[in-house]
Design a protein around this motif. Sequence first.
Motif, short mmCIF file in Angstrom:
data_model
loop_
_atom_site.label_atom_id
_atom_site.label_comp_id
_atom_site.label_asym_id
_atom_site.label_seq_id
_atom_site.Cartn_x
_atom_site.Cartn_y
_atom_site.Cartn_z
N THR A 6 1.19 -0.99 -0.34
CA THR A 6 0.03 -0.08 0.07
C THR A 6 0.96 1.16 -0.35
O THR A 6 2.20 1.19 0.53
CB THR A 6 -1.08 -0.32 0.90
OG1 THR A 6 0.05 0.16 1.95
CG2 THR A 6 -2.13 -1.49 1.87
N ASP A 7 0.31 2.20 -0.04
CA ASP A 7 0.92 3.52 -0.58
C ASP A 7 1.58 3.80 1.10
O ASP A 7 2.94 4.65 1.32
CB ASP A 7 0.02 4.77 -0.82
CG ASP A 7 -0.53 4.66 -1.84
OD1 ASP A 7 0.36 4.27 -3.11
OD2 ASP A 7 -1.20 5.76 -2.57
N GLU A 8 0.55 3.43 1.99
CA GLU A 8 1.36 3.92 3.37
C GLU A 8 2.07 2.87 3.63
O GLU A 8 3.36 3.63 4.22
CB GLU A 8 0.34 3.18 4.11
CG GLU A 8 0.58 4.18 6.12
CD GLU A 8 -0.55 3.40 6.97
OE1 GLU A 8 -0.48 3.83 8.12
OE2 GLU A 8 -1.14 3.16 6.46
N GLN A 9 2.08 1.64 3.31
CA GLN A 9 3.33 0.39 3.46
C GLN A 9 4.90 0.86 2.91
O GLN A 9 6.72 1.25 2.95
CB GLN A 9 3.02 -0.80 2.94
CG GLN A 9 2.22 -0.84 4.12
CD GLN A 9 1.91 -2.88 3.51
OE1 GLN A 9 1.65 -3.46 2.01
NE2 GLN A 9 1.18 -3.73 4.31
N GLN A 10 4.51 1.96 1.76
CA GLN A 10 5.54 2.03 1.00
C GLN A 10 6.45 3.15 1.55
O GLN A 10 7.44 3.72 1.15
CB GLN A 10 5.62 2.76 -0.39
CG GLN A 10 4.62 1.29 -1.39
CD GLN A 10 4.96 1.74 -2.81
OE1 GLN A 10 5.25 2.78 -3.65
NE2 GLN A 10 3.87 0.90 -3.33
N GLN A 11 5.15 4.03 1.82
CA GLN A 11 5.33 5.21 2.55
C GLN A 11 6.84 5.31 3.64
O GLN A 11 7.85 5.60 4.84
CB GLN A 11 4.87 6.70 3.23
CG GLN A 11 4.47 7.25 1.71
CD GLN A 11 3.08 7.77 2.50
OE1 GLN A 11 2.76 8.25 3.29
NE2 GLN A 11 2.50 8.60 1.51
N ILE A 12 6.11 4.20 4.86
CA ILE A 12 7.05 3.12 5.84
C ILE A 12 8.24 3.32 5.50
O ILE A 12 9.39 3.39 5.88
CB ILE A 12 6.00 1.88 6.95
CG1 ILE A 12 5.27 3.36 7.36
CG2 ILE A 12 6.57 1.42 7.70
CD1 ILE A 12 4.28 2.60 8.11
N ILE A 64 0.51 -2.40 14.17
CA ILE A 64 0.50 -2.56 12.67
C ILE A 64 0.35 -4.31 12.55
O ILE A 64 -0.12 -5.29 13.17
CB ILE A 64 1.91 -2.35 11.77
CG1 ILE A 64 2.55 -2.65 12.87
CG2 ILE A 64 1.74 -0.70 12.13
CD1 ILE A 64 4.38 -2.61 12.32
N ASP A 65 -0.05 -4.34 10.74
CA ASP A 65 0.34 -5.73 10.28
C ASP A 65 1.52 -6.57 10.04
O ASP A 65 2.74 -5.61 10.31
CB ASP A 65 -1.00 -6.43 8.95
CG ASP A 65 -0.10 -5.41 7.79
OD1 ASP A 65 1.26 -4.40 7.94
OD2 ASP A 65 -0.36 -4.76 6.92
N PHE A 66 1.82 -7.86 9.81
CA PHE A 66 2.69 -8.69 10.21
C PHE A 66 3.51 -8.85 8.77
O PHE A 66 4.54 -7.91 8.43
CB PHE A 66 2.36 -10.35 10.58
CG PHE A 66 2.36 -10.53 10.96
CD1 PHE A 66 2.91 -10.32 11.91
CD2 PHE A 66 0.60 -10.76 11.53
CE1 PHE A 66 2.73 -11.62 12.99
CE2 PHE A 66 0.63 -10.79 12.74
CZ PHE A 66 1.00 -11.83 14.19
N THR A 67 2.43 -7.40 7.47
CA THR A 67 3.51 -7.34 6.32
C THR A 67 4.54 -5.87 6.39
O THR A 67 5.66 -5.96 5.87
CB THR A 67 2.65 -7.00 5.57
OG1 THR A 67 1.60 -7.97 5.01
CG2 THR A 67 3.13 -6.83 4.58
N THR A 68 3.62 -5.18 6.74
CA THR A 68 4.35 -3.35 7.69
C THR A 68 5.62 -3.62 8.45
O THR A 68 6.38 -2.89 8.56
CB THR A 68 3.31 -2.85 8.30
OG1 THR A 68 2.38 -2.41 7.65
CG2 THR A 68 3.85 -1.57 8.54
N GLN A 69 5.07 -4.91 9.27
CA GLN A 69 6.07 -4.67 10.69
C GLN A 69 7.56 -5.35 10.07
O GLN A 69 8.14 -5.60 10.26
CB GLN A 69 5.57 -6.13 11.90
CG GLN A 69 6.52 -7.03 12.47
CD GLN A 69 6.93 -5.76 13.79
OE1 GLN A 69 7.19 -4.94 14.02
NE2 GLN A 69 8.40 -6.47 14.27
N GLU A 75 14.46 -3.10 6.24
CA GLU A 75 14.66 -2.38 6.05
C GLU A 75 15.83 -1.50 6.94
O GLU A 75 16.66 -1.31 7.19
CB GLU A 75 13.90 -0.87 6.04
CG GLU A 75 13.35 -1.15 4.46
CD GLU A 75 13.89 -1.47 2.98
OE1 GLU A 75 15.05 -0.27 3.51
OE2 GLU A 75 13.47 -1.93 1.95
N ILE A 76 15.46 -2.38 7.94
CA ILE A 76 16.52 -2.11 9.30
C ILE A 76 17.88 -2.51 9.19
O ILE A 76 18.16 -2.31 9.50
CB ILE A 76 16.21 -1.96 11.71
CG1 ILE A 76 14.58 -1.05 11.24
CG2 ILE A 76 16.99 -1.88 11.59
CD1 ILE A 76 14.94 0.37 11.30
#
Length: 384
Positions: A6-12, A64-69, A75-76
């Motif tokens: 999602t756009d939000e996930q890409q921004q995160i 948040i959901d597992f995907t966002t986590q 990335e970290i």
Amino acid sequence: MDFSFTDEQQQIRKAVREFALKEIAPHVASYDAEGRFPKDIIQKAAGLGWMGGIVPPEYGGAGIDFTTQTIILEEISRVCHCVACALSFPSGLAGSAILRFGSEEQKQKYLRPLAEGKVFAATGVTEPHSGTDVAAMETTCRRDGDHYVLNGAKAWISFLDVAEWVLTFATLDPENPRKGICAFLIDRNTPGMTFKAYKHKLGFNPLTTGDVILEDCRVPVKNRVGEEGQGMHVAMCAVENGRLGVAARALGLAQACLDESVKYAQERIVFDQPIGKFQMVQSMITDMVTSIESARLLTYRLAWVKDSGAKQARKDASIAKMFASDTAMMAATNAVQIHGAYGCSGEYPVSRYFRDAKVFQIVEGQNQLHKALIAEYTLGFRRD
Ligand SMILES: Cc1cc2nc3c(=O)[nH]c(=O)nc-3n(C[C@H](O)[C@H](O)[C@H](O)COP(=O)(O)OP(=O)(O)OC[C@H]3O[C@@H](n4cnc5c(N)ncnc54)[C@H](O)[C@@H]3O)c2cc1C
């Protein structure tokens, strides 16, 4: 299948990447060399809400959901998977055990400060004589009024120096350990619990690892997680989340190996040409690219399965953990090879990636175990 974020996930993802490059990258080589836990950096990330993970906001989490986590951890880990390890804890084995089996009091007292990044914790499963075979544990507990008395030792426990509490396991029945296993939360300053750190381990250097020794350690009954004898179930349900976290961290590390290798293969001139022009170097790059893309699909597929509400996803968890950590090891081996002698120095990060990648094949179930589990699920000898 929908492979888009999602756009939000890409921004995160973008925000986490920028944070990792600005706040972690300049310091990681020195704190790794010194074996120093980067507490300030982790708490800064926690302040941005990246430690709360899947824990609901009423327990201090980000909800948040597992995907966002998984995006955050990947990335970290492209810069430092040890920071990601700390960020994964509330959603991993320790936090999810409390979330699923803990009392309301335990959720407020132990899970909330962990999810808010105010404290750190440890999980004590492995013992000197039982690592893979968790159920063969020798640590015992016996009921004494409104307490349990624990005796035994846990080995190879991470976060030893900073953990405010330890989620650990002991059995009521030494003759048949599996049946009597109970899960406990033990506060750091509890009399009878002591720590002994190991020196000079292969990798994961910013995380202190060692023994947790329990000698007539009295733990209140209210600190038992789940029912008496339910400990093995508590551990096995929570371990899936831990394996997703390890897969995401291994994936991030593998991607870092590729990033460094591409840069070096374009810059390093041998026989008057960049080494990236040699087909055998290209072959190593291609092996990394294809395996990393596959590991990414398997890891996010596991996250998606869990987001879809699956109660258990043990086979998917084994597939993702095994493949991502084997990919990390292959990518790190290739990265060191591409860097030649400089891959063996501290000047480039790939020597650190190489040391850490090996550990990923051992923790959260070593990979021979996962290979066996995947076959057993496939053959129908095991079911979720
Ligand atoms: C840096 C680091 C941090 C760690 N942090 C923690 C922590 O925080 N908490 C915690 O509880 N533990 C932790 N561990 C321990 C880790 O989870 C165990 O090392 C792991 O579960 C394997 O157990 P073991 O080392 O006893 O290996 P063993 O069980 O003795 O196995 C040794 C080898 O035998 C083979 N083998 C064993 N069983 C099978 C099988 N069924 N099929 C095929 N082959 C098999 C495998 O090759 C395996 O690697 C950590 C370990 C390391 C290195």
